[in-house]
Write a protein that holds these residues in place. Structure first.
Motif, PDB file in Angstrom:
ATOM      1  N   UNK C 245      11.713 -25.834   2.337  1.00 27.93           N
ATOM      2  CA  UNK C 245      11.314 -24.309   2.495  1.00 27.93           C
ATOM      3  C   UNK C 245       9.998 -24.009   1.869  1.00 27.93           C
ATOM      4  N   UNK C 246       9.762 -24.619   0.791  1.00 25.43           N
ATOM      5  CA  UNK C 246       8.513 -24.511   0.188  1.00 25.43           C
ATOM      6  C   UNK C 246       7.267 -24.782   0.892  1.00 25.43           C
ATOM      7  N   UNK C 247       7.774 -26.204   1.510  1.00 29.07           N
ATOM      8  CA  UNK C 247       6.705 -26.683   2.474  1.00 29.07           C
ATOM      9  C   UNK C 247       6.318 -26.150   3.595  1.00 29.07           C
ATOM     10  N   UNK C 248       7.076 -25.181   4.041  1.00 31.56           N
ATOM     11  CA  UNK C 248       6.607 -24.209   5.092  1.00 31.56           C
ATOM     12  C   UNK C 248       6.109 -22.812   4.417  1.00 31.56           C
ATOM     13  N   UNK C 249       6.443 -22.355   3.209  1.00 32.33           N
ATOM     14  CA  UNK C 249       5.928 -21.402   2.908  1.00 32.33           C
ATOM     15  C   UNK C 249       4.557 -21.406   2.001  1.00 32.33           C
ATOM     16  N   UNK C 250       4.209 -22.514   1.700  1.00 33.03           N
ATOM     17  CA  UNK C 250       2.742 -22.647   1.132  1.00 33.03           C
ATOM     18  C   UNK C 250       1.735 -22.655   2.214  1.00 33.03           C
ATOM     19  N   UNK C 251       1.746 -23.268   3.366  1.00 36.60           N
ATOM     20  CA  UNK C 251       0.976 -22.937   4.470  1.00 36.60           C
ATOM     21  C   UNK C 251       1.050 -21.499   4.855  1.00 36.60           C
ATOM     22  N   UNK C 278     -10.470 -22.492   2.668  1.00 36.05           N
ATOM     23  CA  UNK C 278      -9.085 -21.749   3.087  1.00 36.05           C
ATOM     24  C   UNK C 278      -8.533 -22.317   4.198  1.00 36.05           C
ATOM     25  N   UNK C 279      -9.466 -22.466   5.294  1.00 36.69           N
ATOM     26  CA  UNK C 279      -8.702 -22.916   6.725  1.00 36.69           C
ATOM     27  C   UNK C 279      -8.428 -24.452   6.446  1.00 36.69           C
ATOM     28  N   UNK C 280      -9.277 -25.332   5.653  1.00 40.78           N
ATOM     29  CA  UNK C 280      -8.929 -26.624   5.342  1.00 40.78           C
ATOM     30  C   UNK C 280      -7.456 -26.772   4.619  1.00 40.78           C
ATOM     31  N   UNK C 281      -7.613 -25.929   3.599  1.00 40.88           N
ATOM     32  CA  UNK C 281      -6.395 -25.886   2.646  1.00 40.88           C
ATOM     33  C   UNK C 281      -5.058 -25.652   3.540  1.00 40.88           C
ATOM     34  N   UNK C 282      -5.169 -24.466   4.156  1.00 39.41           N
ATOM     35  CA  UNK C 282      -4.068 -24.184   5.032  1.00 39.41           C
ATOM     36  C   UNK C 282      -3.250 -25.331   5.673  1.00 39.41           C
ATOM     37  N   UNK C 283      -4.523 -25.852   6.617  1.00 44.51           N
ATOM     38  CA  UNK C 283      -3.682 -27.170   7.481  1.00 44.51           C
ATOM     39  C   UNK C 283      -3.401 -28.196   6.617  1.00 44.51           C
ATOM     40  N   UNK C 284      -4.050 -28.412   5.630  1.00 46.54           N
ATOM     41  CA  UNK C 284      -3.588 -29.542   4.709  1.00 46.54           C
ATOM     42  C   UNK C 284      -2.226 -29.418   3.821  1.00 46.54           C
ATOM     43  N   UNK C 285      -1.859 -28.156   3.498  1.00 48.05           N
ATOM     44  CA  UNK C 285      -0.692 -27.762   3.287  1.00 48.05           C
ATOM     45  C   UNK C 285       0.335 -27.935   4.322  1.00 48.05           C
ATOM     46  N   UNK C 287       0.323 -30.471   6.412  1.00 47.74           N
ATOM     47  CA  UNK C 287       0.235 -31.790   6.647  1.00 47.74           C
ATOM     48  C   UNK C 287       1.035 -32.382   5.343  1.00 47.74           C
ATOM     49  N   UNK C 288       0.806 -31.676   4.346  1.00 49.32           N
ATOM     50  CA  UNK C 288       1.559 -32.077   3.064  1.00 49.32           C
ATOM     51  C   UNK C 288       3.202 -31.808   3.428  1.00 49.32           C
ATOM     52  N   UNK C 289       3.419 -30.681   3.698  1.00 53.96           N
ATOM     53  CA  UNK C 289       4.705 -30.511   4.163  1.00 53.96           C
ATOM     54  C   UNK C 289       5.474 -31.329   5.200  1.00 53.96           C
ATOM     55  N   UNK C 290       4.665 -32.009   6.229  1.00 54.96           N
ATOM     56  CA  UNK C 290       5.359 -33.010   6.665  1.00 54.96           C
ATOM     57  C   UNK C 290       5.495 -34.052   6.193  1.00 54.96           C
ATOM     58  N   UNK C 291       4.807 -34.435   4.956  1.00 57.15           N
ATOM     59  CA  UNK C 291       4.886 -35.684   4.107  1.00 57.15           C
ATOM     60  C   UNK C 291       6.272 -35.371   3.521  1.00 57.15           C
ATOM     61  N   UNK C 292       6.354 -34.157   2.741  1.00 60.70           N
ATOM     62  CA  UNK C 292       7.296 -33.979   1.929  1.00 60.70           C
ATOM     63  C   UNK C 292       8.544 -34.051   2.441  1.00 60.70           C
ATOM     64  N   UNK C 293       8.764 -33.512   3.793  1.00 60.38           N
ATOM     65  CA  UNK C 293      10.022 -33.598   4.459  1.00 60.38           C
ATOM     66  C   UNK C 293      10.251 -35.087   4.982  1.00 60.38           C
ATOM     67  N   UNK C 294       9.442 -35.756   5.457  1.00 60.48           N
ATOM     68  CA  UNK C 294       9.752 -37.178   5.974  1.00 60.48           C
ATOM     69  C   UNK C 294       9.732 -38.467   4.957  1.00 60.48           C
ATOM     70  N   UNK C 295       9.205 -38.169   3.693  1.00 60.17           N
ATOM     71  CA  UNK C 295       8.923 -39.484   2.838  1.00 60.17           C
ATOM     72  C   UNK C 295       9.985 -39.611   1.830  1.00 60.17           C
ATOM     73  N   UNK C 296      11.026 -38.534   1.432  1.00 58.17           N
ATOM     74  CA  UNK C 296      11.711 -38.754   0.886  1.00 58.17           C
ATOM     75  C   UNK C 296      11.324 -38.572  -0.683  1.00 58.17           C
ATOM     76  N   UNK C 297      10.246 -38.262  -0.940  1.00 55.74           N
ATOM     77  CA  UNK C 297       9.758 -38.042  -2.533  1.00 55.74           C
ATOM     78  C   UNK C 297      10.417 -36.981  -3.072  1.00 55.74           C
ATOM     79  N   UNK C 298      11.035 -36.207  -2.368  1.00 56.81           N
ATOM     80  CA  UNK C 298      11.665 -35.149  -3.142  1.00 56.81           C
ATOM     81  C   UNK C 298      13.007 -34.856  -2.592  1.00 56.81           C
ATOM     82  N   UNK C 299      14.225 -34.305  -3.331  1.00 53.30           N
ATOM     83  CA  UNK C 299      15.379 -34.277  -2.587  1.00 53.30           C
ATOM     84  C   UNK C 299      15.516 -32.945  -2.192  1.00 53.30           C
ATOM     85  N   UNK C 300      16.157 -32.674  -1.066  1.00 52.67           N
ATOM     86  CA  UNK C 300      16.210 -31.504  -0.389  1.00 52.67           C
ATOM     87  C   UNK C 300      17.555 -31.518   0.641  1.00 52.67           C
ATOM     88  N   UNK C 301      17.958 -29.985   0.718  1.00 53.74           N
ATOM     89  CA  UNK C 301      19.142 -29.927   1.946  1.00 53.74           C
ATOM     90  C   UNK C 301      18.766 -30.650   2.995  1.00 53.74           C
TER      91      UNK C 301
END
Lengths: 156, 173, 659
Positions: C245-251, C278-285, C287-301
């Motif tokens: 959820x945070x991954x989508x909330x940050x962008x 800010x334009x760069x950061x928003x899209x970077x976040x 991308x970061x969200x994609x990474x967090x969801x798909x790489x398994x570095x964090x546990x999530x429901x």
């Protein structure tokens, strides 16, 4: 890896299946008491679930720990004692509300430090700029002129 | 230009941690009990209902405590390794039958073989909770003075027994 | 055969993207008009090829082709067909395909709607977007091919995760991805502007509608996800501060900040450096969200099945894209001017403060999300960071931002007068304060938390209305126009702003009242038993067996009677057991109302045949999502403003208004 993941999921799942017969209803207890159990459980992390509190989860362990919370409350233990009990067994990992200690200083104070730094930076750069004339708002630039013309409406 | 490099610096720092994070397992929680004495308990012994197993029973020995249950499927995966380990006679294995029952535990051991020198029966799981058990099977290694030296959550593999458990047993003897 | 066609068209799409990227940047270097015109058409080609690939995958799902690994692992012959379709983006592989489909869709949209933009600029933007697309096509083809075959084919599939077998889940991911990917347009605009050096208010004007569009999708996507969690997870929560959820909330937070800073850059030429960053950061976040969801570095429901190889790939991609753009930023930013000056009390200042608060909030969410990872990586132990932390940090940061929402729109650009402001808003503040004190008492229980929440909500609404009246009064002065004409003459983007801000207020009301006054009971109920919850009597009338297409279960019938003894609603909570994944699912039953939801879910079965039943009374809970949809509606109104549609027409129009 996928297979391993699948197996571990299955493993977690069987843990949760074993719960069915162990559920302890709490209907006989007062709403206030339930509230208290709930609020403490809502800050404890269920270790077998991917990312849930023991208040939300129906996994066997979560139910056991909820029951343990209510048992300890009935024994007159305080919230602090219950949390300490959990930490002694499962580590800081069970606390969703991470305790403030040197490892978590950056976590707890970072956001406000960042806010203070950002405000300090902005105020100082504003003061510096005040001394200078408008650097970029060039009347020769048609866009800027148009923006100026729009000015009145742009107060919207 | 230096101040405009700040965002990049922050990103590089985050990226380094993310890289490290790829090789960590967020699900693996180290037990705070390692290095501490085992919690006190006194539980009925399987098949000898009149006697008890307590936290003091095995003082002076290096022993393995294995938490298992008949409803636990991954325990079946682990079971042959434990049988193998028991047959080598290098360390004593004690079972903790977790949230199960006398009859079902006895049946299960009868069917699959019994690697345990003794089995303590923990029907309501309270002793398990004191041991911080959350994913059966779990395995603890306890030294002569009753201090927990090693803990594994989930089924043990034969390599873990060979490379982690047994060398530790040797060093504690 | 069909999966091979799909696979092939994705490979083709990759090559066209490579060609487009090379030609765009080549064209920019050699300023050749013929090269520069190329991406206008190749973007459509990429989109059509990706669409073809997507249709092939969807077909494989619909016809139960279990020789495709993805279908075999995520579908089942018994699955109802709408879920078969949704299953094509239910897995990691399929969702990536959806992602690139949307990316190529946005690319075509840029090509289609940017006729008034100089060709060189458009070419640069499309070049940046296709470069991003290359990364994702490669990622999909090299590590997560959705068309991989399974030999020998499976007899039947392993079924879609039961949690995802739900109408809300069918549309939630597409909306969310439209938002995530939409920010790539904004990112591409920023990179294009940095490369070309044309970082001016025109750039901001072009960027604005795209930013708002992406933000609207993201808002709706997040709201749908939260709504889904509310009714599907069975315990009535709607936001868990889970890493995903945070991954989508940050962008979203950064996107919200971006919308506001773009308005300053467009109208006053200020904050350019900040806006581009800010334009760069928003899209970077994103991308970061994609990474967090798909790489398994964090546990999530919600995380996908993970694989370190994929994590390494995305992280590499992240480093290339974000690293390169931040380097470009560091190189070009010093040459960008500062723009119009402004006073401490001015609309610019208010918007800047809003930006600081939103970005610090986003940074805190990032810190909290990654902190367990930081500690673990340094060997300092394992901790969890959850709702208590985020609530404690987030609300103090957001409260001032909410307060500024009332003031900002009333302030003048460049230089506003404190006294004037105070005169305008003193009544607004007084009304809000009185309402915030009285309403909680009427609701039956005063608390500081509820009062502050309501104060902020009322403040936003009342000051918004004051602002509207003020605008109408100002335009009517010295003109003969009727009120209706005046209302009609105010630009849509203005109404968009008001509606979005009201949306925030509605959201605050929902959150405050549900947190302050929700009630719940966990009770043991047998058939015939009942429980009372603040005036409502819930009685379990029967428990029936239930047979669904791919599950069976138990369906309860719960009558709800009001205090007057009248039947309010009949609810049917279910406990389902999905055969293939052998997974139990709680289907809550909800009686939705404008002022409250009645919520019943079946917990666990007990040995004596009774059940643990959870009943909730959630006052104003639907306002949470209603507020979010209002925010998105506000965004939509702003995009539809005519100033974005035709530049030529809008100039005389503006002249008439300002005269």
């Amino acid at each position: 890896m996928t297979k391993k993941f699948f197996l571990s999921t299955a493993w977690l799942f069987f843990l949760s299946l074993s719960s069915i017969s162990n559920a302890q209803p709490s209907s006989d207890l007062s709403a206030d008491f339930q509230e208290k159990v709930k609020s403490i459980s809502a800050e404890l992390r269920c270790l077998v679930c991917q990312n849930q509190t023991i208040a939300d989860s129906n996994a066997s362990l979560a139910i056991d720990l909820r029951n343990q919370v209510s048992r300890m409350l009935r024994q007159g233990k305080s919230e602090q004692e219950i949390k300490r009990y959990m930490v002694e067994r499962y580590g800081d990992f069970v606390l969703y509300d991470p305790p403030v200690k040197w490892q978590t200083w950056a976590l707890w104070f970072g956001p406000f430090l960042l806010l203070v730094l950002a405000i300090a930076f902005l105020v100082s750069s504003q003061l510096k700029r005040r001394a200078e004339p408008d650097s970029d708002f060039n009347p020769a630039n048609r866009e800027d002129l148009r923006a100026l013309l729009r000015g009145d409406k742009d107060q919207l | 230009m230096r101040k405009y490099l700040l965002p990049l610096a922050v990103f590089v720092l985050v990226a380094i941690f993310l890289w490290r994070g790829l090789f960590l397992n967020p699900q693996e929680v180290p037990s705070p009990l390692i290095g501490k004495s085992i919690p006190e308990f006194s539980l009925p012994k399987l098949q000898k209902e009149n006697s008890v197993v307590t936290s003091e029973t095995f003082l002076g020995k290096v022993w393995v405590l294995n938490v298992f249950a008949s409803w636990c499927t991954p325990c079946l995966d682990e079971h042959p390794m434990l049988m193998e380990l028991a047959s080598q006679n290098r360390v004593m294995i004690v079972g903790l039958n977790y949230k199960d029952g006398f009859q079902s535990a006895a049946d299960w051991l009868g069917k699959h073989g019994n690697p345990y020198s003794a089995v303590a029966v923990d029907i309501d799981g309270l002793v398990g909770m004191d041991f911080g058990v959350y994913g059966v099977p779990e395995t603890f290694l306890i030294d002569k003075s009753g201090v927990i030296r090693y803990k594994k959550i989930g089924p043990l593999s034969s390599t873990e027994i060979q490379d982690e458990l047994l060398p530790l047993v040797e060093s504690l003897q | 055969m069909i999966p091979e066609i799909g696979h092939f068209s994705i490979i083709l799409a990759l090559w066209v993207s490579v060609a487009q990227t090379l030609i765009c940047f080549g064209g920019a270097v050699r300023s050749s008009p013929r090269l520069i015109a190329f991406p206008r058409y190749s973007s459509y080609v990429i989109f059509l090829l990706t669409l073809a690939g997507f249709c092939c995958l969807a077909t494989s799902f619909l016809v139960d082709d279990f020789s495709v690994l993805n279908v075999a692992s995520n579908s089942n012959s018994q699955l109802p067909w709408p879920y078969k379709l949704a299953a094509s983006w239910g897995s990691h592989e399929g969702s990536l395909l959806l992602w690139v489909l949307m990316l190529s869709g946005w690319m075509s949209a840029v090509s289609l709607f940017s006729k008034q933009m100089p060709d060189e600029m458009r070419s640069l933007i499309l070049g940046v977007m296709s470069a991003i697309a290359i990364g994702f096509y490669l990622f999909m083809l090299l590590t997560s091919n959705p068309f991989d075959r399974l030999l020998p084919p499976a007899v039947d599939g392993r079924d879609l995760n039961p949690l995802l077998q739900d109408p809300g889940m069918v549309i939630h991911p597409p909306m969310l991805y439209m938002g995530y990917v939409g920010f790539s347009v904004v990112f591409a605009f920023a990179i294009g502007a940095l490369i070309s050096g044309k970082l001016d208010s025109t750039w901001a004007r072009w960027s604005r509608p795209w930013t708002t569009a992406a933000w609207c999708f993201l808002t709706v996507g997040i709201a749908l996800g939260s709504w889904w969690a509310y009714y599907e997870l069975g315990w009535g929560g709607w936001w868990f501060w889970d890493p995903v959820e945070n991954a989508s909330f940050m962008p979203w937070l950064c996107g919200t900040a971006l919308i506001h800073s773009l308005s300053v850059t467009e109208k006053r030429g200020s904050f350019k450096i900040w806006t581009v960053l800010l334009s760069i950061i928003t899209f970077s976040l994103s991308l970061l969200g994609t990474f967090l969801v798909r790489s398994g570095v964090l546990t999530s429901v919600h995380a996908f099945a993970t694989d370190p190889e994929r994590g390494v790939f995305i992280l590499g991609f992240l480093i290339v894209v974000i690293g390169a753009s931040l380097l470009l930023f560091a190189w070009r930013a010093p040459k960008v001017g500062l723009g119009g000056n402004f006073n401490f009390i001015s609309r610019e200042s208010a918007l800047l403060a809003n930006n600081v608060l939103l970005v610090v909030a986003a940074a805190s969410v990032l810190l909290g999300t990654l902190y367990p990872l930081f500690l673990d990586a340094m060997g300092l132990g394992k901790i969890s960071v959850g709702p208590p932390y985020f609530d404690a940090i987030f609300f103090p940061l957001m409260a001032p931002a909410m307060f500024l929402m009332g003031i900002g729109p009333v302030l003048r650009w460049k230089n506003a007068k404190t006294l004037e402001l105070a005169t305008k808003l003193k009544w607004a503040f007084a009304i809000s304060l009185v309402s915030a004190i009285i309403v909680p008492i009427l609701m039956g229980g005063w608390s500081v938390f509820v009062s502050i929440g309501l104060l902020l909500g009322f403040w936003i609404v009342v000051s918004g209305l004051v602002n509207l009246l003020e605008q109408i009064r100002r335009i009517r002065m010295g003109s003969e126009r009727t009120i209706f004409q005046v209302i009609n003459s105010l630009p849509r983007s203005y109404y968009g702003m008001l509606v979005a801000h009201f949306g925030v207020a509605v959201f605050i009301f929902g959150v405050t009242l549900v947190k302050g006054y929700e009630e719940e009971r966990d009770v043991k109920l047998a058939v015939g038993g009942s429980v009372e919850l603040s005036g409502y009597r819930f009685s379990l009338a029967s428990l029936d067996d239930l047979i669904g297409p791919n599950y069976n279960g138990i369906k309860g019938t719960v009558f709800v009677h009001g205090a007057d003894g009248k039947l309010v609603s009949t609810l049917y909570p279910e406990k389902r057991f999905y055969h293939v994944q052998s997974m139990p699912m709680t289907e809550a039953a909800i009686d939705t109302g404008f002022f409250r939801d009645l919520y019943v879910s079946l917990g666990e079965a007990l040995e004596d045949g009774s059940w643990v039943v959870r009943v909730y009374l959630k006052p104003f809970v639907d306002w949470i999502w209603g507020g979010a949809f209002l925010m998105a509606l506000g965004g939509l109104l702003a995009i539809s403003d005519k100033k974005y549609r035709s530049k030529r027409r809008s100039v005389p129009n503006q002249a008439t208004v300002s005269s």
